[in-house]
Design a protein around this motif. Sequence first.
Motif, PDB file in Angstrom:
ATOM      1  N   PHE A  96      35.382  36.600  35.362  1.00  0.00           N
ATOM      2  CA  PHE A  96      34.821  37.300  36.514  1.00  0.00           C
ATOM      3  C   PHE A  96      35.898  37.553  37.569  1.00  0.00           C
ATOM      4  O   PHE A  96      35.888  38.588  38.252  1.00  0.00           O
ATOM      5  CB  PHE A  96      33.673  36.491  37.122  1.00  0.00           C
ATOM      6  CG  PHE A  96      32.371  36.610  36.393  1.00  0.00           C
ATOM      7  CD1 PHE A  96      31.729  35.498  35.867  1.00  0.00           C
ATOM      8  CD2 PHE A  96      31.766  37.861  36.210  1.00  0.00           C
ATOM      9  CE1 PHE A  96      30.520  35.611  35.198  1.00  0.00           C
ATOM     10  CE2 PHE A  96      30.559  37.984  35.545  1.00  0.00           C
ATOM     11  CZ  PHE A  96      29.947  36.858  35.033  1.00  0.00           C
TER      12      PHE A  96
ATOM     13  N   ASN B 263      34.813  40.198  40.452  1.00  0.00           N
ATOM     14  CA  ASN B 263      33.391  39.961  40.738  1.00  0.00           C
ATOM     15  C   ASN B 263      33.313  38.633  41.476  1.00  0.00           C
ATOM     16  O   ASN B 263      33.117  37.566  40.887  1.00  0.00           O
ATOM     17  CB  ASN B 263      32.591  39.923  39.431  1.00  0.00           C
ATOM     18  CG  ASN B 263      31.089  39.908  39.677  1.00  0.00           C
ATOM     19  OD1 ASN B 263      30.634  39.445  40.724  1.00  0.00           O
ATOM     20  ND2 ASN B 263      30.334  40.407  38.719  1.00  0.00           N
TER      21      ASN B 263
ATOM     22  N   GLN C  49      33.490  42.755  31.442  1.00  0.00           N
ATOM     23  CA  GLN C  49      32.342  42.280  32.232  1.00  0.00           C
ATOM     24  C   GLN C  49      31.297  41.628  31.322  1.00  0.00           C
ATOM     25  O   GLN C  49      30.729  40.592  31.658  1.00  0.00           O
ATOM     26  CB  GLN C  49      31.722  43.450  32.997  1.00  0.00           C
ATOM     27  CG  GLN C  49      30.704  43.054  34.051  1.00  0.00           C
ATOM     28  CD  GLN C  49      31.361  42.390  35.248  1.00  0.00           C
ATOM     29  OE1 GLN C  49      32.561  42.436  35.397  1.00  0.00           O
ATOM     30  NE2 GLN C  49      30.569  41.755  36.076  1.00  0.00           N
TER      31      GLN C  49
END
Length: 518
Positions: free
Chosen positions: A57, A62, A24
Amino acid sequence: MKTSIVTFLITFCFYLSAYAQASQDKAAELKEQALSSLKQKDYIKARYLFKKAYEAFAARENYPQAIECGIQANALYVRENFYKEGFELCRDMEQFIWTGEQKQKKVFYDLRFPISKERLQMYIALKNPAQAKNQLDKLEEMAKLAKNDSLMEVLLYTKANYYYTFNQNTQGDACFRKLINQYKEKKDYDKVSDCYKTLIGIARKANNASLMERTYESYIVWTDSVKALTAQDELNVLKRKYDESLLTIQDKDSTLSAKQYIIMGLCTLVAILIAALIVLAILLLRFIAGNRKLKKSVIIANEHNDLKTKFIQNISSQMEPTLNTLGASAKDHLSAKAPQQAEQMQAQVAALKQFSDDIQELSLSENSLTEPYEMGEVNAGTFCENVMEKAKEFMKPDVTPSVNAPKLQVKTNKEQLERILLYLLKNAAFYTEQGRISLDFKKRGAHTHQFIITDTGTGISAEQQENLFKPFTQVKDLTTGDGLGLPICSLIATKMNGSLTLDTSYTKGCRFILELHA
């Protein structure tokens, strides 16, 4: 045995969590790097980093961040007319969203919307009205299903852009009228003004003179009417307060009939308050009117400044091919027949090209004074020695260079600082036949330091000192310089949170002081 298994599971979960967090953080770092490259106008690098951030991502599922980075990467593809790669990226993002919808058992209308919008923009750029209309219908359907007011507003802007692009001005006007009426109903007058400005921008981009003229006239009328609307709203507030005051008086009158003198005093006080409110309202209206006029003047001035910059860039881009042709012609055709004339013409062409570049940079610097440069740590001593080493090749044999800078770390923009110092040292070398040229560094406070360039050259006359940092104050042969170097350096110093000045007390040559604040 059980203890070992539990320990193994805890360790495995810990490393899995650490890996997820690292992934992340890596994605966020890629996004920051991409935004930095985009700010520096390094579009190829920014596109690559946005694509990598999208993939990172996406790997972490995400969805909002992934789509945001994907949209940025796609916009940079379109900017360079890489439509094939753009469409492939849109298909990949849609597949990614579909997978997420299957996992979470819901439809991501707000994420599908920008993807379809990007595809629509590409079809508009490709002048494909059929496919563009198909995407526009999909956008409208998604906006309705999402029941999101902001998406509906974006949809109206997008529809208007589509209609104006394909010369359907009536439908485009209808979209903007609908959007403007919605904002008027909400009394969001600033957004109404933004609508008119956006429409003027669309007309300017499409080179639609009639649309621009019609929209500008409507905008002027709206600007005048919004003052009346604002004044009416404020007057209504005052009336409501006045009515409330009268109601209060009447209520007290029913309960204090025996205290007539007190009631008369209250009435007198209310009248005074109302008069004071009216006076304050008048003063407030005058202040608002003056403020709006000033704001309008600032907006117009900024627009004119932007137009000036675009005009200069346009003229420069049109001049460049002609100057290149003249230079090549002088080199290929005149050099054999008239070498002196060819050399003179090449020097004049090079001077014109440099003048064109300097004017563009001066205009861009003036427009971006509020955008500071990125700062980093630099060793002052090593940096000054490197800059002086580069400047030595321009110095005459009887000139002695010197550097006096301690090995201190300072926070600055290395590239722009080197650019200013190297320009000043070259100037010193040009005007100094013999003697000394020095570069000194002095720390003047916890967050203030100076770079001082001193020479024993011809110096600068008192008449020239007054306009030294002002552009376009010298009229001379461009082959000897255009007089824009010092004004550009002064603007760069301002953007670095500093200043560039001439030490007028020094009379043995010339001394410039670059003072920077960290």
